[in-house]
Motif scaffolding. Structure first.
Motif, mmCIF file in Angstrom:
data_model
loop_
_atom_site.group_PDB
_atom_site.id
_atom_site.type_symbol
_atom_site.label_atom_id
_atom_site.label_comp_id
_atom_site.label_asym_id
_atom_site.label_seq_id
_atom_site.Cartn_x
_atom_site.Cartn_y
_atom_site.Cartn_z
ATOM 1 N N ALA A 114 -4.710 56.731 1.296
ATOM 2 C CA ALA A 114 -3.333 56.258 1.421
ATOM 3 C C ALA A 114 -3.183 54.749 1.290
ATOM 4 O O ALA A 114 -2.130 54.259 0.879
ATOM 5 N N VAL A 115 -4.220 53.997 1.647
ATOM 6 C CA VAL A 115 -4.111 52.547 1.794
ATOM 7 C C VAL A 115 -4.763 51.838 0.618
ATOM 8 O O VAL A 115 -5.884 52.157 0.215
ATOM 9 N N THR A 116 -4.055 50.834 0.101
ATOM 10 C CA THR A 116 -4.577 49.958 -0.948
ATOM 11 C C THR A 116 -4.626 48.535 -0.412
ATOM 12 O O THR A 116 -3.620 48.030 0.100
ATOM 13 N N ILE A 117 -5.774 47.884 -0.490
ATOM 14 C CA ILE A 117 -5.880 46.505 -0.017
ATOM 15 C C ILE A 117 -5.630 45.538 -1.173
ATOM 16 O O ILE A 117 -5.705 45.911 -2.343
ATOM 17 N N ILE A 139 -12.921 51.971 -1.841
ATOM 18 C CA ILE A 139 -11.723 51.331 -1.295
ATOM 19 C C ILE A 139 -10.757 51.049 -2.440
ATOM 20 O O ILE A 139 -11.145 50.472 -3.470
ATOM 21 N N ARG A 140 -9.513 51.447 -2.259
ATOM 22 C CA ARG A 140 -8.484 51.196 -3.272
ATOM 23 C C ARG A 140 -8.091 49.716 -3.258
ATOM 24 O O ARG A 140 -7.873 49.137 -2.189
ATOM 25 N N VAL A 141 -7.957 49.129 -4.451
ATOM 26 C CA VAL A 141 -7.734 47.688 -4.582
ATOM 27 C C VAL A 141 -6.555 47.417 -5.509
ATOM 28 O O VAL A 141 -6.382 48.072 -6.546
ATOM 29 N N ARG A 184 -16.729 46.482 -11.897
ATOM 30 C CA ARG A 184 -18.184 46.404 -11.970
ATOM 31 C C ARG A 184 -18.850 46.818 -10.664
ATOM 32 O O ARG A 184 -19.980 47.324 -10.651
ATOM 33 N N ARG A 185 -18.125 46.621 -9.562
ATOM 34 C CA ARG A 185 -18.730 46.817 -8.247
ATOM 35 C C ARG A 185 -18.526 48.241 -7.741
ATOM 36 O O ARG A 185 -17.406 48.748 -7.718
ATOM 37 N N PRO A 186 -19.595 48.894 -7.291
ATOM 38 C CA PRO A 186 -19.423 50.209 -6.673
ATOM 39 C C PRO A 186 -18.687 50.073 -5.347
ATOM 40 O O PRO A 186 -18.773 49.047 -4.670
ATOM 41 N N GLY A 187 -17.915 51.097 -5.006
ATOM 42 C CA GLY A 187 -17.200 51.081 -3.736
ATOM 43 C C GLY A 187 -15.791 50.532 -3.831
ATOM 44 O O GLY A 187 -15.114 50.385 -2.808
ATOM 45 N N PHE A 188 -15.334 50.228 -5.060
ATOM 46 C CA PHE A 188 -13.961 49.738 -5.240
ATOM 47 C C PHE A 188 -13.298 50.485 -6.394
ATOM 48 O O PHE A 188 -13.928 50.765 -7.410
ATOM 49 N N SER A 189 -12.004 50.767 -6.209
ATOM 50 C CA SER A 189 -11.219 51.428 -7.252
ATOM 51 C C SER A 189 -9.972 50.593 -7.516
ATOM 52 O O SER A 189 -9.156 50.373 -6.613
ATOM 53 N N LEU A 190 -9.817 50.109 -8.733
ATOM 54 C CA LEU A 190 -8.676 49.284 -9.093
ATOM 55 C C LEU A 190 -7.479 50.178 -9.427
ATOM 56 O O LEU A 190 -7.534 50.961 -10.377
ATOM 57 N N GLY A 192 -3.860 48.933 -8.803
ATOM 58 C CA GLY A 192 -2.559 48.297 -8.938
ATOM 59 C C GLY A 192 -2.617 46.807 -9.176
ATOM 60 O O GLY A 192 -3.663 46.160 -9.043
ATOM 61 N N VAL A 193 -1.460 46.267 -9.532
ATOM 62 C CA VAL A 193 -1.240 44.826 -9.692
ATOM 63 C C VAL A 193 0.061 44.473 -8.985
ATOM 64 O O VAL A 193 1.023 45.246 -9.019
#
Length: 402
Positions: A114-117, A139-141, A184-190, A192-193
């Motif tokens: 649910a949460v995007t940082i 983690i959503r980014v 490039r980094r594992p553990g992050f999903s892009l 939004g902008v």
């Protein structure tokens, strides 16, 4: 409704309450919500919770068609919103350095969905990874693009900066470089902008009695918007070439009708316009109805033309200036003194109408900013056609997020 009628309505509805207290006029609140939707031209509006800070009011807005999701102002707040069932779609509008909240996010599958940082720097990605350790869950980014205007940028001169100091990511090339690093980094999903054009959304273009400033602000905003629309589209295109995006967020209460015209923007953000604080009285394109008020009791009549109320020093954040002071609203004709302004324990008010006030009468005020009123009061009294109901603010739920 004329102001005299409003004052009588508010006084009558709250006759059993002892001020100080805060009131939200739900009729005005809903009218403002519809005005925001009208100006959004069909774009969904993400509600900026920092400008409301009351779960009941946030829930009422989210129940209206056209509003979708929350923009929280801290990660801890976002986790609480998900935990309490307020929403399952939260964008944290600012980067976080809260290790405890990050660890709680990593442990909660529902929260992570649910949460995007927000990030605008590789250092923030490093911080998250250091806090969570190697092999942390995804983690959503969201990447924040700087929306400020730099009129001399084409001459490679960035010292002239119009807007707020937020993200260092200004150009499409910088946005794409950060996107590559996230991917490039594992553990992050892009996913939004975001870009918040504070110099348009948060700066009134019709300041009373200042025609020269009004002309200058409108010219700046026209040029700034044209530059940002082109740059935002290019940045979004550059990032979409690397990865699909779920959303592109832009705007604010003061710029909805402009930002909604950009094809690159998929959703808007707004919150202050729901409660209509005084900082949003100075816009040419729209008019809102004051929805959030606070009442203070008259406790002294020190001289002719003077009535002194208890408390009142509820100053808004931002640059020091008279526009950050609370404003006497009802009865009309009262003003703050230059020597004392709004005080910690008392606020003297000047004006001929002061002579009509007696000890125990109440004066209704408006705050300069929207959400900060909820930091002063544990409860909001909501006034509707059916009467008065009382709900807790964040403070009333013993929650403080910054």
């Amino acid at each position: 409704m004329l102001t005299n009628g409003l004052r009588a309505r508010y006084d009558s509805a709250t006759v059993e309450l002892d001020p100080p207290f805060a009131l939200v006029d739900l009729e005005a609140f809903r009218s403002n919500a519809q005005e925001l939707l009208r100006r959004a031209n069909g774009r969904p509006i993400r509600v900026a919770s920092k400008s409301v800070r009351c779960r009941e009011l946030l829930g009422q807005v989210l129940a209206l068609p056209g509003f979708a999701g929350v923009m929280a102002y801290s990660l801890a707040e976002a986790l609480w919103q998900v935990e309490t069932g307020l929403t399952d779609d939260v964008l944290v509008g600012y980067p976080t350095a809260d290790r405890g909240a990050l660890r709680a996010l990593a442990k909660d599958d529902a929260a992570r969905a649910a949460v995007t940082i927000m990030v605008d720097d590789v250092a923030q990605l490093d911080f998250v990874s250091d806090a969570l350790g190697a092999g942390h869950p995804e983690i959503r980014v969201c990447i924040e693009l700087d929306a400020s205007w730099r009129p001399l940028a084409r001459f490679r001169q960035d010292w002239l900066h119009v807007g707020v100091r937020r993200s260092p990511v200004h150009t499409p090339l910088e946005a794409a470089a950060l996107a590559r690093e996230v991917l490039r980094r594992p553990g992050f999903s892009l996913v939004g902008v975001m870009a918040y054009e504070a110099q348009i959304a948060g700066l009134g273009d019709a300041p009373r009695g200042r025609p020269v400033r009004a002309t200058a602000v409108r010219m700046m905003q026209r040029r700034s918007f044209a530059e940002l629309a082109e740059r935002r589209a290019a940045a979004v295109a550059a990032i979409r070439a690397l990865a699909p995006l779920e959303f592109v967020n832009g705007g604010g209460t003061g710029s909805l009708e402009r930002t909604s015209t950009e094809e690159a923007v998929t959703e808007l953000a707004a919150g202050s316009g729901l409660l209509a604080p005084t900082l949003f009285d100075t816009y040419q394109a729209f008019r809102l109805r004051p929805a959030a008020l606070f009442a203070l009791p008259v406790v002294r009549r020190p001289a002719e033309g003077v009535a002194t109320v208890f408390g009142g020093g509820y100053l808004a954040s931002g640059p020091v200036g008279s526009d950050r002071l609370p404003t006497p609203y009802l009865p009309q004709g009262l003003r703050l003194t230059g020597a004392e302004a709004a005080g910690e324990v008392q606020t003297p008010l000047l004006g001929a109408v002061a002579d009509e006030l007696a000890v125990g009468d109440r004066v209704w005020f408006r705050h300069a900013k929207a959400g900060e009123l909820a930091e002063r009061f544990a409860q909001f009294h909501l006034l509707d056609s059916g009467g008065l109901t009382t709900v807790p603010t964040y403070r009333g739920e013993q929650r403080c997020f910054g």
